[in-house]
Design a protein around this motif. Structure first.
Motif, PDB file in Angstrom:
ATOM      1  N   ASP A   1       0.833  -1.203   0.000  1.00 29.19           N
ATOM      2  CA  ASP A   1       0.000   0.000   0.000  1.00 29.19           C
ATOM      3  C   ASP A   1       0.871   1.258   0.000  1.00 29.19           C
ATOM      4  O   ASP A   1       1.876   1.310   0.695  1.00 29.19           O
ATOM      5  N   SER A   2       0.455   2.238  -0.779  1.00 29.05           N
ATOM      6  CA  SER A   2       1.167   3.510  -0.754  1.00 29.05           C
ATOM      7  C   SER A   2       0.525   4.396   0.312  1.00 29.05           C
ATOM      8  O   SER A   2      -0.673   4.310   0.568  1.00 29.05           O
ATOM      9  N   SER A   3       1.363   5.204   0.948  1.00 28.15           N
ATOM     10  CA  SER A   3       0.816   6.056   1.991  1.00 28.15           C
ATOM     11  C   SER A   3       1.515   7.404   2.004  1.00 28.15           C
ATOM     12  O   SER A   3       2.608   7.566   1.445  1.00 28.15           O
ATOM     13  N   ALA A   4       0.853   8.353   2.611  1.00 28.71           N
ATOM     14  CA  ALA A   4       1.424   9.699   2.727  1.00 28.71           C
ATOM     15  C   ALA A   4       0.926  10.319   4.017  1.00 28.71           C
ATOM     16  O   ALA A   4      -0.094   9.914   4.573  1.00 28.71           O
ATOM     17  N   ILE A   5       1.676  11.310   4.475  1.00 24.90           N
ATOM     18  CA  ILE A   5       1.286  12.021   5.680  1.00 24.90           C
ATOM     19  C   ILE A   5       0.914  13.446   5.276  1.00 24.90           C
ATOM     20  O   ILE A   5       1.563  14.033   4.417  1.00 24.90           O
ATOM     21  N   TYR A   6      -0.166  13.958   5.851  1.00 28.65           N
ATOM     22  CA  TYR A   6      -0.613  15.315   5.529  1.00 28.65           C
ATOM     23  C   TYR A   6      -0.627  16.129   6.829  1.00 28.65           C
ATOM     24  O   TYR A   6      -1.557  16.028   7.625  1.00 28.65           O
ATOM     25  N   PRO A   7       0.439  16.905   7.065  1.00 31.84           N
ATOM     26  CA  PRO A   7       0.546  17.618   8.329  1.00 31.84           C
ATOM     27  C   PRO A   7      -0.017  19.039   8.276  1.00 31.84           C
ATOM     28  O   PRO A   7      -0.036  19.673   7.214  1.00 31.84           O
ATOM     29  N   GLY A   8      -0.450  19.519   9.428  1.00 31.03           N
ATOM     30  CA  GLY A   8      -0.919  20.901   9.522  1.00 31.03           C
ATOM     31  C   GLY A   8      -1.446  21.172  10.910  1.00 31.03           C
ATOM     32  O   GLY A   8      -1.450  20.277  11.763  1.00 31.03           O
ATOM     33  N   SER A   9      -1.906  22.393  11.129  1.00 29.70           N
ATOM     34  CA  SER A   9      -2.507  22.657  12.440  1.00 29.70           C
ATOM     35  C   SER A   9      -4.016  22.432  12.437  1.00 29.70           C
ATOM     36  O   SER A   9      -4.601  22.201  13.481  1.00 29.70           O
TER      37      SER A   9
ATOM     38  N   HIS B   1      -8.739  21.874   3.247  1.00 32.47           N
ATOM     39  CA  HIS B   1      -8.037  20.678   3.740  1.00 32.47           C
ATOM     40  C   HIS B   1      -8.738  19.406   3.250  1.00 32.47           C
ATOM     41  O   HIS B   1      -8.081  18.453   2.818  1.00 32.47           O
ATOM     42  N   VAL B   2     -10.080  19.405   3.349  1.00 33.07           N
ATOM     43  CA  VAL B   2     -10.851  18.225   2.933  1.00 33.07           C
ATOM     44  C   VAL B   2     -10.596  17.943   1.450  1.00 33.07           C
ATOM     45  O   VAL B   2     -10.399  16.788   1.043  1.00 33.07           O
ATOM     46  N   ASP B   3     -10.555  18.999   0.649  1.00 36.89           N
ATOM     47  CA  ASP B   3     -10.306  18.876  -0.783  1.00 36.89           C
ATOM     48  C   ASP B   3      -8.935  18.208  -1.033  1.00 36.89           C
ATOM     49  O   ASP B   3      -8.815  17.300  -1.858  1.00 36.89           O
ATOM     50  N   ILE B   4      -7.939  18.639  -0.285  1.00 39.88           N
ATOM     51  CA  ILE B   4      -6.586  18.072  -0.468  1.00 39.88           C
ATOM     52  C   ILE B   4      -6.569  16.597  -0.037  1.00 39.88           C
ATOM     53  O   ILE B   4      -5.980  15.746  -0.715  1.00 39.88           O
TER      54      ILE B   4
ATOM     55  N   ARG C   1      -6.865   9.871  -4.161  1.00 37.33           N
ATOM     56  CA  ARG C   1      -6.840   9.358  -5.535  1.00 37.33           C
ATOM     57  C   ARG C   1      -5.454   8.847  -5.903  1.00 37.33           C
ATOM     58  O   ARG C   1      -5.276   8.156  -6.898  1.00 37.33           O
ATOM     59  N   VAL C   2      -4.463   9.271  -5.108  1.00 31.45           N
ATOM     60  CA  VAL C   2      -3.074   8.926  -5.423  1.00 31.45           C
ATOM     61  C   VAL C   2      -2.511   7.896  -4.439  1.00 31.45           C
ATOM     62  O   VAL C   2      -1.740   7.028  -4.833  1.00 31.45           O
ATOM     63  N   PHE C   3      -2.907   8.037  -3.165  1.00 31.65           N
ATOM     64  CA  PHE C   3      -2.349   7.172  -2.121  1.00 31.65           C
ATOM     65  C   PHE C   3      -3.439   6.283  -1.516  1.00 31.65           C
ATOM     66  O   PHE C   3      -4.589   6.688  -1.414  1.00 31.65           O
ATOM     67  N   ASP C   4      -3.028   5.090  -1.100  1.00 35.85           N
ATOM     68  CA  ASP C   4      -3.990   4.154  -0.492  1.00 35.85           C
ATOM     69  C   ASP C   4      -4.342   4.566   0.939  1.00 35.85           C
ATOM     70  O   ASP C   4      -5.411   4.244   1.431  1.00 35.85           O
ATOM     71  N   ARG C   5      -3.399   5.225   1.601  1.00 36.27           N
ATOM     72  CA  ARG C   5      -3.619   5.582   3.011  1.00 36.27           C
ATOM     73  C   ARG C   5      -3.047   6.976   3.259  1.00 36.27           C
ATOM     74  O   ARG C   5      -1.947   7.285   2.785  1.00 36.27           O
ATOM     75  N   ILE C   6      -3.825   7.796   3.949  1.00 36.44           N
ATOM     76  CA  ILE C   6      -3.330   9.128   4.314  1.00 36.44           C
ATOM     77  C   ILE C   6      -3.405   9.287   5.825  1.00 36.44           C
ATOM     78  O   ILE C   6      -4.450   9.048   6.438  1.00 36.44           O
ATOM     79  N   VAL C   7      -2.276   9.653   6.406  1.00 32.38           N
ATOM     80  CA  VAL C   7      -2.245   9.959   7.835  1.00 32.38           C
ATOM     81  C   VAL C   7      -2.297  11.481   7.967  1.00 32.38           C
ATOM     82  O   VAL C   7      -1.384  12.171   7.539  1.00 32.38           O
ATOM     83  N   VAL C   8      -3.395  11.970   8.501  1.00 34.69           N
ATOM     84  CA  VAL C   8      -3.505  13.410   8.743  1.00 34.69           C
ATOM     85  C   VAL C   8      -2.835  13.671  10.082  1.00 34.69           C
ATOM     86  O   VAL C   8      -3.230  13.097  11.110  1.00 34.69           O
ATOM     87  N   ALA C   9      -1.784  14.480  10.065  1.00 37.20           N
ATOM     88  CA  ALA C   9      -0.975  14.687  11.274  1.00 37.20           C
ATOM     89  C   ALA C   9      -1.245  16.088  11.819  1.00 37.20           C
ATOM     90  O   ALA C   9      -0.913  17.092  11.195  1.00 37.20           O
ATOM     91  N   VAL C  10      -1.872  16.119  12.971  1.00 36.27           N
ATOM     92  CA  VAL C  10      -2.294  17.384  13.580  1.00 36.27           C
ATOM     93  C   VAL C  10      -1.203  17.855  14.540  1.00 36.27           C
ATOM     94  O   VAL C  10      -0.878  17.170  15.508  1.00 36.27           O
TER      95      VAL C  10
END
Ligand SMILES: Nc1ncnc2c1ncn2[C@@H]1O[C@H](COP(=O)(O)OP(=O)(O)OP(=O)(O)O)[C@@H](O)[C@H]1O
Ligand SMILES: [Mg+2]
Length: 172
Positions: A3-11, A19-22, A28-37
């Motif tokens: 699985d491909s994954s990415a982290i999406y960091p922000g406050s 943010h929801v749009d991103i 559509r590109v990654f199988d898993r996204i970790v939203v990092a608060v």
């Protein structure tokens, strides 16, 4: 194929439709996204870390591909700890470019194996920031169309339509 994954960091103070749009584009590109608060003790936030995490979790409750975690310290270390080597960042009209360029190159010098992946939001959200949402909400303006409905409700609860300046709001 793993699985491909990415982290999406922000406050995410609070999460906006930008943010929801991103996140949705990222899926559509990654199988898993970790939203990092980001737990940022240096910056007073309107919502606590727990509240910021919870709002995003609730929005994506039906999508198991989206995980939400709080983090502090170096982003590149947290990314590795989450088993990913891609950082997603959103690019709004003009304003984000210089800072994002700096951060991406700094993260690359700290961790050459981590790549930063930039995504453009829908044009409707290209000028939208959490800061703007906080200011409008604090002044009693409508944030409809700027944040998801449940977030608009949390803002009203938090600010009660009062006209206090967002700058006077304390952390926690
Ligand atoms: N409307 C948007 N469209 C695309 N990307 C966005 C949008 N808002 C934020 N981002 C991106 O999301 C990431 C996290 O942003 P962050 O949580 O700092 O939001 P922000 O709107 O910049 O908040 P603040 O106004 O408090 O600085 C960053 O990469 C930022 O560029
Ligand atoms: Mg910002």
């Amino acid at each position: 194929m793993p699985d491909s994954s990415a982290i999406y960091p922000g406050s995410f103070d609070p999460v906006t439709n930008g943010h929801v749009d991103i996140i949705e584009r990222g899926l559509r590109v990654f199988d898993r996204i970790v939203v990092a608060v980001l737990k940022n003790p240096k910056k007073a936030t309107l919502f606590t870390t727990k509240e910021r995490v919870r709002m995003i979790q609730d929005l994506f409750a039906s999508k198991k591909e989206v995980e939400v975690r709080a983090f502090d310290g170096l982003l590149v270390d947290f990314a590795k700890a989450q088993g990913t080597n891609v950082v997603i960042r959103g690019l709004r009209a003009i304003s984000d470019f210089e800072y994002e360029f700096q951060m991406a190159l700094m993260n690359r010098s700290l961790a050459p194996d981590i790549e930063t992946f930039f995504m453009m939001p829908s044009v409707n959200y290209s000028f939208l920031s959490s800061n703007l949402v906080r200011e409008v909400a604090a002044l009693g303006g409508s944030v409809e169309g700027l944040v998801p409905g449940p977030v608009a409700r949390r803002l009203r609860q938090k600010l009660g339509g009062s006209k206090k300046s967002p700058k006077s709001i304390k952390a926690g």
